[in-house]
Enzyme design. Structure first.
Site, PDB file in Angstrom:
ATOM      1  N   SER A  92      60.095 108.677  -7.327  1.00 53.61           N
ATOM      2  CA  SER A  92      60.508 107.531  -6.536  1.00 53.61           C
ATOM      3  C   SER A  92      59.579 106.331  -6.694  1.00 53.61           C
ATOM      4  O   SER A  92      59.332 105.874  -7.792  1.00 53.61           O
ATOM      5  CB  SER A  92      60.627 107.964  -5.075  1.00 53.61           C
ATOM      6  OG  SER A  92      61.181 106.940  -4.322  1.00 53.61           O
ATOM      7  N   HIS A  93      59.020 105.903  -5.570  1.00 55.52           N
ATOM      8  CA  HIS A  93      58.206 104.688  -5.549  1.00 55.52           C
ATOM      9  C   HIS A  93      56.761 104.956  -5.960  1.00 55.52           C
ATOM     10  O   HIS A  93      55.957 104.038  -6.029  1.00 55.52           O
ATOM     11  CB  HIS A  93      58.225 104.132  -4.123  1.00 55.52           C
ATOM     12  CG  HIS A  93      57.836 105.187  -3.128  1.00 55.52           C
ATOM     13  ND1 HIS A  93      58.697 106.213  -2.806  1.00 55.52           N
ATOM     14  CD2 HIS A  93      56.699 105.429  -2.465  1.00 55.52           C
ATOM     15  CE1 HIS A  93      58.103 107.043  -1.959  1.00 55.52           C
ATOM     16  NE2 HIS A  93      56.883 106.584  -1.736  1.00 55.52           N
ATOM     17  N   ASP A 125      63.268 100.266  -5.745  1.00 53.15           N
ATOM     18  CA  ASP A 125      62.080 101.072  -6.076  1.00 53.15           C
ATOM     19  C   ASP A 125      62.212 101.770  -7.429  1.00 53.15           C
ATOM     20  O   ASP A 125      63.146 101.512  -8.189  1.00 53.15           O
ATOM     21  CB  ASP A 125      61.826 102.098  -4.966  1.00 53.15           C
ATOM     22  CG  ASP A 125      62.863 103.203  -4.963  1.00 53.15           C
ATOM     23  OD1 ASP A 125      64.000 102.942  -5.379  1.00 53.15           O
ATOM     24  OD2 ASP A 125      62.537 104.330  -4.562  1.00 53.15           O
ATOM     25  N   ASP A 166      63.234 104.681  -8.541  1.00 51.58           N
ATOM     26  CA  ASP A 166      64.474 105.360  -8.934  1.00 51.58           C
ATOM     27  C   ASP A 166      65.725 104.712  -8.358  1.00 51.58           C
ATOM     28  O   ASP A 166      66.813 105.282  -8.429  1.00 51.58           O
ATOM     29  CB  ASP A 166      64.418 106.844  -8.552  1.00 51.58           C
ATOM     30  CG  ASP A 166      64.276 107.063  -7.052  1.00 51.58           C
ATOM     31  OD1 ASP A 166      63.676 106.208  -6.384  1.00 51.58           O
ATOM     32  OD2 ASP A 166      64.767 108.091  -6.538  1.00 51.58           O
ATOM     33  N   ASP A 196      66.774 103.967  -5.267  1.00 49.35           N
ATOM     34  CA  ASP A 196      67.465 104.301  -4.020  1.00 49.35           C
ATOM     35  C   ASP A 196      66.947 103.514  -2.824  1.00 49.35           C
ATOM     36  O   ASP A 196      67.613 103.446  -1.792  1.00 49.35           O
ATOM     37  CB  ASP A 196      67.463 105.825  -3.757  1.00 49.35           C
ATOM     38  CG  ASP A 196      66.076 106.427  -3.712  1.00 49.35           C
ATOM     39  OD1 ASP A 196      65.088 105.681  -3.845  1.00 49.35           O
ATOM     40  OD2 ASP A 196      65.978 107.669  -3.545  1.00 49.35           O
ATOM     41  N   ARG A 197      65.776 102.915  -2.937  1.00 52.45           N
ATOM     42  CA  ARG A 197      65.266 102.115  -1.810  1.00 52.45           C
ATOM     43  C   ARG A 197      65.589 100.638  -2.018  1.00 52.45           C
ATOM     44  O   ARG A 197      65.814 100.200  -3.147  1.00 52.45           O
ATOM     45  CB  ARG A 197      63.740 102.238  -1.706  1.00 52.45           C
ATOM     46  CG  ARG A 197      63.280 103.627  -1.397  1.00 52.45           C
ATOM     47  CD  ARG A 197      61.782 103.649  -1.161  1.00 52.45           C
ATOM     48  NE  ARG A 197      61.392 104.992  -0.766  1.00 52.45           N
ATOM     49  CZ  ARG A 197      60.310 105.291  -0.071  1.00 52.45           C
ATOM     50  NH1 ARG A 197      59.485 104.339   0.302  1.00 52.45           N
ATOM     51  NH2 ARG A 197      60.032 106.534   0.242  1.00 52.45           N
ATOM     52  N   LYS A 214      70.617 107.582  -0.869  1.00 58.74           N
ATOM     53  CA  LYS A 214      70.512 106.191  -0.461  1.00 58.74           C
ATOM     54  C   LYS A 214      70.623 105.336  -1.715  1.00 58.74           C
ATOM     55  O   LYS A 214      70.430 105.825  -2.820  1.00 58.74           O
ATOM     56  CB  LYS A 214      69.206 105.947   0.286  1.00 58.74           C
ATOM     57  CG  LYS A 214      67.928 106.363  -0.409  1.00 58.74           C
ATOM     58  CD  LYS A 214      66.801 106.270   0.602  1.00 58.74           C
ATOM     59  CE  LYS A 214      65.429 106.456  -0.023  1.00 58.74           C
ATOM     60  NZ  LYS A 214      65.079 107.868  -0.209  1.00 58.74           N
TER      61      LYS A 214
HETATM   62  C1  G16 Z   1      62.096 110.082   0.348  1.00 59.23           C
HETATM   63  C2  G16 Z   1      63.279 110.618   1.079  1.00 59.23           C
HETATM   64  C3  G16 Z   1      63.571 109.768   2.279  1.00 59.23           C
HETATM   65  C4  G16 Z   1      62.338 109.649   3.157  1.00 59.23           C
HETATM   66  C5  G16 Z   1      61.198 109.095   2.335  1.00 59.23           C
HETATM   67  C6  G16 Z   1      59.881 109.028   3.075  1.00 59.23           C
HETATM   68  O1  G16 Z   1      62.412 108.845  -0.206  1.00 59.23           O
HETATM   69  O2  G16 Z   1      64.409 110.637   0.242  1.00 59.23           O
HETATM   70  O3  G16 Z   1      64.622 110.350   2.960  1.00 59.23           O
HETATM   71  O4  G16 Z   1      62.575 108.808   4.239  1.00 59.23           O
HETATM   72  O5  G16 Z   1      61.002 109.924   1.212  1.00 59.23           O
HETATM   73  O6  G16 Z   1      59.430 110.302   3.321  1.00 59.23           O
HETATM   74  P1  G16 Z   1      57.969 110.581   3.850  1.00 59.23           P
HETATM   75  O7  G16 Z   1      57.819 109.750   5.096  1.00 59.23           O
HETATM   76  O8  G16 Z   1      57.956 112.044   4.084  1.00 59.23           O
HETATM   77  O9  G16 Z   1      56.992 110.108   2.796  1.00 59.23           O
HETATM   78  P2  G16 Z   1      62.145 108.527  -1.735  1.00 59.23           P
HETATM   79  O10 G16 Z   1      62.635 107.133  -1.915  1.00 59.23           O
HETATM   80  O11 G16 Z   1      60.647 108.682  -1.904  1.00 59.23           O
HETATM   81  O12 G16 Z   1      62.907 109.561  -2.485  1.00 59.23           O
END
Ligand code: G16
Length: 543
Positions: free
Chosen positions: A113-114, A277, A279, A281-282, A376
């Protein structure tokens, strides 16, 4: 095609977090580490004969290597076909769409992800089920259990696949199809939004700046925003995917998307700014010198969904993660639809969407989406906003302020303390838990504690229970402080403090959130004893 079964030693640290297994690249590069986890996924599932697997990632370092290995393992484990995005690329929402559109058995998405990318940074892998969504906890837990006792994995001698050319390769009846990673997703977006209205908005001089942060949404933004909607090339920035994401941290927030933030808060700011971000999704949504919190963004999209063709006949319900502000709850109440509160993690929305209980979902962590996929979706959120702006013919700031005027404002902020030694972070959480009984009824400044608990969730569809999903300190006036440890980091622990105060008075709507939440921030620090226990004077990131 020769299939080998190779003996392996189990690793004991392959526990998926909030969204799949995320570790440093160096950990994934250990012999058999990736193979073991992939085999644990396959062993957990009842694989169909001749099934099809969707495969792709965010383009970060190690993506291409991992894709070749997974193709070889898919062949050895009985899949008939793998659909992979060209260059090994599939944004997370596009992967979800491909799984659904081609009705594949499921998909493997390679992304952290990010989190930053590169040889010394992060890599990640997760499994999505046939509905296109992240595997639910019962599957991720079973994968982890399998990984701890795994003794062998299966791999076939499939030659290296050319990921850069589109087309089909067949080896002894096993097929790999390299597809255009953008086209199907872009077509879906075009079918959902009023592209003609957005096109005229952009042609009328409304200016836009989209920052792909050198990550996966670059090619998607070029096709959708530039080719299909006519945005100028200058309105897109950092749209070439690089293996280390330009050396940056592709998290679309006010801290890490600073290039875009400087432009949007500078002279000659565009009317609209957005970022996505690693990937895809954000999302972060900005107006001219104006930040829209993700919680407000969800509420405003819900309140205006009827302006978007895909939702013109209404939405069935909404859902938000527990730490996300209650702004959308107020919209749902007014609309007379259900609003669900789930633990953090997109995987908790899947059942609600599959059961038709919700159409829109969102999280404070810059994630918003709908039942068009089961992830997302960053560019979807950008298109929602452009569609709403085009329909209302108002600025982003005017739309948000009118919303606050109608519903009141859930003043909101999140403070993150990153890379804390795990023992220190645990001591902070334990210290707060120890006060559950003594805090209730206490007056802290202008707030009085009503209840404190560990959030627990019972899935209304399958009855599964998830406990200890964040600590809530709820005040009598509806304000609250939430403490949680992140489940996505790869170094030490991240403590997240979520702060929310409800402000019904339109007169105070000009207030900066940090200013408005000042007293609550001090209360959070006092209750948690965070400074003394971690030695940290201030948060790493404030959003
Ligand atoms: C992931 C999850 C999200 C979650 C986020 C933050 O996002 O898909 O549902 O809200 O992590 O999680 P945490 O607070 O546990 O770090 P992504 O965009 O990183 O895949």
């Amino acid at each position: 095609m020769q299939i080998k079964t190779l003996a392996t030693q189990a690793f004991l640290d392959q526990k998926p977090g909030t969204s799949g297994l995320r570790k440093k690249v160096k950990i994934f590069q250990q012999p058999d580490y990736l193979e073991n986890f992939v085999q644990s996924i396959f062993d957990t599932l009842t694989l169909p004969q001749n099934g099809v697997l969707t495969l792709g990632g965010d383009g970060r370092f190690y993506n291409r290597t991992a894709i070749q290995t997974i193709i070889q393992m898919a062949a050895a484990n009985g899949f008939a076909k793998v659909i992979v995005g060209q260059g090994g690329i599939l944004s997370t929402p596009a992967a979800s769409h491909i799984i659904r559109q081609y009705q594949t058995f499921g998909g493997i998405i390679l992304s952290a992800s990010h989190n930053p990318a590169g040889p010394d940074e992060d890599f990640g892998i997760k499994y999505n089920t046939a509905n296109g969504g992240p595997a639910p906890e019962k599957i991720t837990e079973a994968i982890f259990e399998n990984s701890k006792v795994l003794q062998a994995y299966k791999i076939a001698d499939v030659p290296e696949i050319d990921l850069d050319g589109l087309g089909v390769t067949t080896i002894d009846g096993f097929t790999v199809e390299v597809i255009n990673p953008v086209a199907d997703y872009a077509d879906l977006m075009e079918s959902m939004f009023d592209f003609a209205a957005i096109k005229s908005l952009l042609a009328s001089g409304f200016s836009l700046k989209f920052d792909a942060m050198h990550a996966v949404t670059g090619p998607y933004a070029k096709d959708i925003l530039e080719n299909r909607l006519g945005a100028s090339a200058a309105s897109l920035m950092n749209c070439e995917v690089s293996e280390n994401f330009g050396g940056g941290h592709p998290d679309p927030n006010l801290t890490y998307a600073h290039d875009l933030v400087d432009i949007v808060y500078g002279k000659q700011a565009p009317d609209f700014g957005a970022a996505s971000d690693g990937d895809g999704d954000r999302n972060m949504i900005l107006g001219k010198s104006f930040f829209v919190t993700p919680s407000d963004s969800l509420a405003i999209i819900a309140a205006n969904a009827h302006l978007i063709p895909a939702y013109k006949s209404g939405i069935s319900g909404v859902a938000r993660s527990m730490p996300t502000s209650g702004a959308v709850d107020r919209v749902a109440e007014k609309m007379g639809i259900d609003c669900y509160e789930t633990p953090t993690g997109w995987k908790f929305f899947g059942n609600l969407m599959d059961a038709g209980k919700v159409t829109l979902c969102g999280e404070e962590s810059f994630g918003t989406g709908s039942n068009h996929v089961r992830e997302k979706d960053g560019l979807w959120a950008v298109l929602c906003w452009l569609n709403i702006v085009a329909a209302k013919k108002q600025s982003v700031e005017a739309i948000v302020k009118a919303h606050w005027g109608e519903y009141g404002r859930n003043v909101y902020s999140r403070h993150d303390y990153e890379t804390i030694p795990t023992a220190d972070a645990n001591s902070v959480i334990m210290h707060i838990r120890d006060q559950f009984e003594t805090l209730v009824g206490q007056r802290l400044g202008s707030y009085e504690v009503k209840t404190c608990d560990d959030f627990s969730y019972t899935d209304p569809v399958d009855g599964s229970i998830s406990q200890q999903q964040g600590i809530r300190i709820l005040f009598t006036d509806g304000s609250r402080i939430v403490f949680r440890l992140s489940g996505t980091g790869t170094e030490g622990a991240t403590i997240r403090i979520y702060l929310e105060a409800y402000e019904p008075n339109v007169e105070n709507h000009h207030l900066d959130a940090q200013e408005a939440l000042q007293e609550m921030i001090q209360i959070a620090l006092q209750i948690s004893d965070l400074k003394a226990r971690t030695g940290r004077e201030k948060p790493t990131v404030i959003t």
